[in-house]
Design a protein around this motif. Sequence first.
Motif, PDB file in Angstrom:
ATOM      1  N   ILE A   4       9.704  -6.469  49.961  1.00  0.00           N
ATOM      2  CA  ILE A   4       9.979  -6.616  51.392  1.00  0.00           C
ATOM      3  C   ILE A   4       9.155  -7.769  51.958  1.00  0.00           C
ATOM      4  O   ILE A   4       9.640  -8.557  52.787  1.00  0.00           O
ATOM      5  N   GLN A  90      14.812  11.602  49.978  1.00  0.00           N
ATOM      6  CA  GLN A  90      13.441  11.238  49.629  1.00  0.00           C
ATOM      7  C   GLN A  90      12.474  12.357  49.992  1.00  0.00           C
ATOM      8  O   GLN A  90      11.588  12.715  49.202  1.00  0.00           O
ATOM      9  N   ILE A  94      10.065  14.543  47.577  1.00  0.00           N
ATOM     10  CA  ILE A  94       8.618  14.634  47.785  1.00  0.00           C
ATOM     11  C   ILE A  94       8.189  16.091  47.778  1.00  0.00           C
ATOM     12  O   ILE A  94       7.167  16.460  47.186  1.00  0.00           O
ATOM     13  N   LEU A  97       8.236  17.349  44.206  1.00  0.00           N
ATOM     14  CA  LEU A  97       7.115  16.831  43.431  1.00  0.00           C
ATOM     15  C   LEU A  97       5.811  17.486  43.842  1.00  0.00           C
ATOM     16  O   LEU A  97       4.955  17.759  42.997  1.00  0.00           O
ATOM     17  N   ASN A 101       3.432  19.440  41.399  1.00  0.00           N
ATOM     18  CA  ASN A 101       2.040  18.992  41.309  1.00  0.00           C
ATOM     19  C   ASN A 101       1.085  20.156  41.496  1.00  0.00           C
ATOM     20  O   ASN A 101       0.099  20.307  40.776  1.00  0.00           O
ATOM     21  N   VAL A 104       1.182  22.398  38.326  1.00  0.00           N
ATOM     22  CA  VAL A 104       0.445  21.797  37.210  1.00  0.00           C
ATOM     23  C   VAL A 104      -1.043  21.790  37.508  1.00  0.00           C
ATOM     24  O   VAL A 104      -1.877  21.986  36.613  1.00  0.00           O
ATOM     25  N   LEU A 108      -3.936  23.426  35.236  1.00  0.00           N
ATOM     26  CA  LEU A 108      -5.089  22.622  34.807  1.00  0.00           C
ATOM     27  C   LEU A 108      -6.389  23.327  35.155  1.00  0.00           C
ATOM     28  O   LEU A 108      -7.327  23.374  34.356  1.00  0.00           O
ATOM     29  N   GLN A 111      -6.956  26.235  32.710  1.00  0.00           N
ATOM     30  CA  GLN A 111      -7.397  25.753  31.406  1.00  0.00           C
ATOM     31  C   GLN A 111      -8.843  25.287  31.470  1.00  0.00           C
ATOM     32  O   GLN A 111      -9.647  25.561  30.562  1.00  0.00           O
TER      33      GLN A 111
ATOM     34  N   ARG B 121      10.315  -0.510  55.844  1.00  0.00           N
ATOM     35  CA  ARG B 121       8.963  -0.154  55.414  1.00  0.00           C
ATOM     36  C   ARG B 121       8.742   1.354  55.263  1.00  0.00           C
ATOM     37  O   ARG B 121       8.090   1.778  54.297  1.00  0.00           O
ATOM     38  N   HIS B 123      10.838   3.586  54.334  1.00  0.00           N
ATOM     39  CA  HIS B 123      11.487   3.920  53.065  1.00  0.00           C
ATOM     40  C   HIS B 123      10.590   3.539  51.899  1.00  0.00           C
ATOM     41  O   HIS B 123      10.414   4.295  50.932  1.00  0.00           O
ATOM     42  N   GLN B 124       9.981   2.331  52.009  1.00  0.00           N
ATOM     43  CA  GLN B 124       9.094   1.873  50.942  1.00  0.00           C
ATOM     44  C   GLN B 124       7.892   2.794  50.805  1.00  0.00           C
ATOM     45  O   GLN B 124       7.464   3.114  49.699  1.00  0.00           O
ATOM     46  N   ARG B 126       7.723   6.011  51.544  1.00  0.00           N
ATOM     47  CA  ARG B 126       8.096   7.259  50.887  1.00  0.00           C
ATOM     48  C   ARG B 126       8.297   7.039  49.396  1.00  0.00           C
ATOM     49  O   ARG B 126       7.906   7.880  48.567  1.00  0.00           O
ATOM     50  N   ALA B 127       8.904   5.906  49.021  1.00  0.00           N
ATOM     51  CA  ALA B 127       9.116   5.638  47.597  1.00  0.00           C
ATOM     52  C   ALA B 127       7.774   5.493  46.876  1.00  0.00           C
ATOM     53  O   ALA B 127       7.618   5.977  45.743  1.00  0.00           O
ATOM     54  N   LEU B 129       5.015   6.977  47.740  1.00  0.00           N
ATOM     55  CA  LEU B 129       4.454   8.320  47.624  1.00  0.00           C
ATOM     56  C   LEU B 129       5.077   9.065  46.454  1.00  0.00           C
ATOM     57  O   LEU B 129       4.363   9.713  45.668  1.00  0.00           O
ATOM     58  N   ILE B 130       6.393   8.943  46.310  1.00  0.00           N
ATOM     59  CA  ILE B 130       7.066   9.606  45.192  1.00  0.00           C
ATOM     60  C   ILE B 130       6.502   9.104  43.881  1.00  0.00           C
ATOM     61  O   ILE B 130       6.211   9.885  42.958  1.00  0.00           O
ATOM     62  N   LEU B 133       3.020  10.523  43.236  1.00  0.00           N
ATOM     63  CA  LEU B 133       3.066  11.933  42.848  1.00  0.00           C
ATOM     64  C   LEU B 133       3.510  12.072  41.401  1.00  0.00           C
ATOM     65  O   LEU B 133       2.948  12.876  40.647  1.00  0.00           O
ATOM     66  N   GLU B 134       4.518  11.277  41.012  1.00  0.00           N
ATOM     67  CA  GLU B 134       4.981  11.369  39.626  1.00  0.00           C
ATOM     68  C   GLU B 134       3.873  10.996  38.649  1.00  0.00           C
ATOM     69  O   GLU B 134       3.653  11.675  37.635  1.00  0.00           O
ATOM     70  N   GLN B 136       0.686  11.223  39.146  1.00  0.00           N
ATOM     71  CA  GLN B 136      -0.354  12.244  39.138  1.00  0.00           C
ATOM     72  C   GLN B 136       0.076  13.440  38.283  1.00  0.00           C
ATOM     73  O   GLN B 136      -0.734  13.990  37.536  1.00  0.00           O
ATOM     74  N   ILE B 137       1.354  13.842  38.423  1.00  0.00           N
ATOM     75  CA  ILE B 137       1.835  14.974  37.629  1.00  0.00           C
ATOM     76  C   ILE B 137       1.727  14.636  36.149  1.00  0.00           C
ATOM     77  O   ILE B 137       1.302  15.462  35.330  1.00  0.00           O
ATOM     78  N   ARG B 140      -1.895  14.890  35.058  1.00  0.00           N
ATOM     79  CA  ARG B 140      -2.385  16.265  34.980  1.00  0.00           C
ATOM     80  C   ARG B 140      -1.829  16.954  33.743  1.00  0.00           C
ATOM     81  O   ARG B 140      -2.555  17.687  33.050  1.00  0.00           O
ATOM     82  N   LYS B 141      -0.535  16.715  33.454  1.00  0.00           N
ATOM     83  CA  LYS B 141       0.051  17.344  32.256  1.00  0.00           C
ATOM     84  C   LYS B 141      -0.683  16.868  31.018  1.00  0.00           C
ATOM     85  O   LYS B 141      -0.979  17.664  30.110  1.00  0.00           O
ATOM     86  N   ALA B 143      -3.746  15.885  30.847  1.00  0.00           N
ATOM     87  CA  ALA B 143      -5.074  16.514  30.803  1.00  0.00           C
ATOM     88  C   ALA B 143      -4.976  17.938  30.288  1.00  0.00           C
ATOM     89  O   ALA B 143      -5.809  18.378  29.475  1.00  0.00           O
ATOM     90  N   VAL B 144      -3.940  18.681  30.726  1.00  0.00           N
ATOM     91  CA  VAL B 144      -3.772  20.057  30.250  1.00  0.00           C
ATOM     92  C   VAL B 144      -3.572  20.066  28.746  1.00  0.00           C
ATOM     93  O   VAL B 144      -4.180  20.877  28.021  1.00  0.00           O
TER      94      VAL B 144
END
Lengths: 140, 168
Positions: A4, A90, A94, A97, A101, A104, A108, A111, B121, B123-124, B126-127, B129-130, B133-134, B136-137, B140-141, B143-144
């Motif tokens: 952008i 979206q 969120i 997710l 999160n 998980v 964690l 464990q 902006r 939209h950007q 939120r993307a 953030l998604i 989050l992905e 981080q998940i 964490r997986k 680490a487990v």
Amino acid sequence: MDIISQLQEQVNTIAGLAFNTFGTLQRDAPPVRLSPNYPEPPANPSSAAEDAASLAEQPKLMSAALVKAAKQFDLLVAALPLAEGGEESQLKRIAELQAENDAVGQELQKQLEAAENELKQVQELFRQATDNCLNLKKPD
Amino acid sequence: MATATYPPPPPFYRLYKKYSEDSKSAPEPPPPIEGNYQLFGATYTTDDVLPSLEEQGVRQLYPKGPNVDFKKELRALNRELQLHILELADILIERPSQYARRVEDISLIFKNLHHLLNSLRPHQARATLIHILELQIQRRKQAVEDIKRRREEAQRLLKEALGTLDGQ
């Protein structure tokens, strides 16, 4: 830079090219003939040749740059990663997710606590073993 | 000898004398402000939203609606812009005194372009953030899995050691 910001920079570039084009052409243009009665100004032969050449080249070059910038803008627009769905999809993603999160994260945490407990046990056993070792050893 | 010109600390520090022993004896921090607030003489708002074009007195060239097709509108505005630049060049040749309207049109198109880009902006955000989050998940997986593996390894070693001790 993110896409952008690149698009915004490209818009500003197009604006800059546009006003530079018009400004340069207006500044360098030869005067207009108002009436056949007024005589033409005396043309200077040495500067006339190079002036005429650059006067013919400039509009071509500048308009080519403008069109190139516009094409670049179209390319950038095509590169926008706009997944269809809009705001609600979206937000839904969120929320999903976040739930995943959290789950998980709980796992964690579990464990981690189990591992810490086992570590404490092992340390306790080791302490006992070393104590026994020390006690059984005859001081000499 | 320079005299101290720095301002003194805010006077309510005296209220927190016994805070280390009794955390309830001192006042709570103030709650977050909502609405508008004043800072150094200027008013700021806590609700940061992009003002729509009508609020700024600018005509909106792309169709309003819940879901604007950004790519199509951006490309359409780009073509309009190029056409208007050509129109301006023509007007300057034929009727140079009427440049003002064309220049106004071109600046209108630029304002619309920038407003469209600014409304991308959120939209950007939120993307982003998604994406975070992905990531981080995934971490964490991972680490487990690591912890599970190490625990099993430790159990195995302990059993081995027990076996060795018993064998003696």
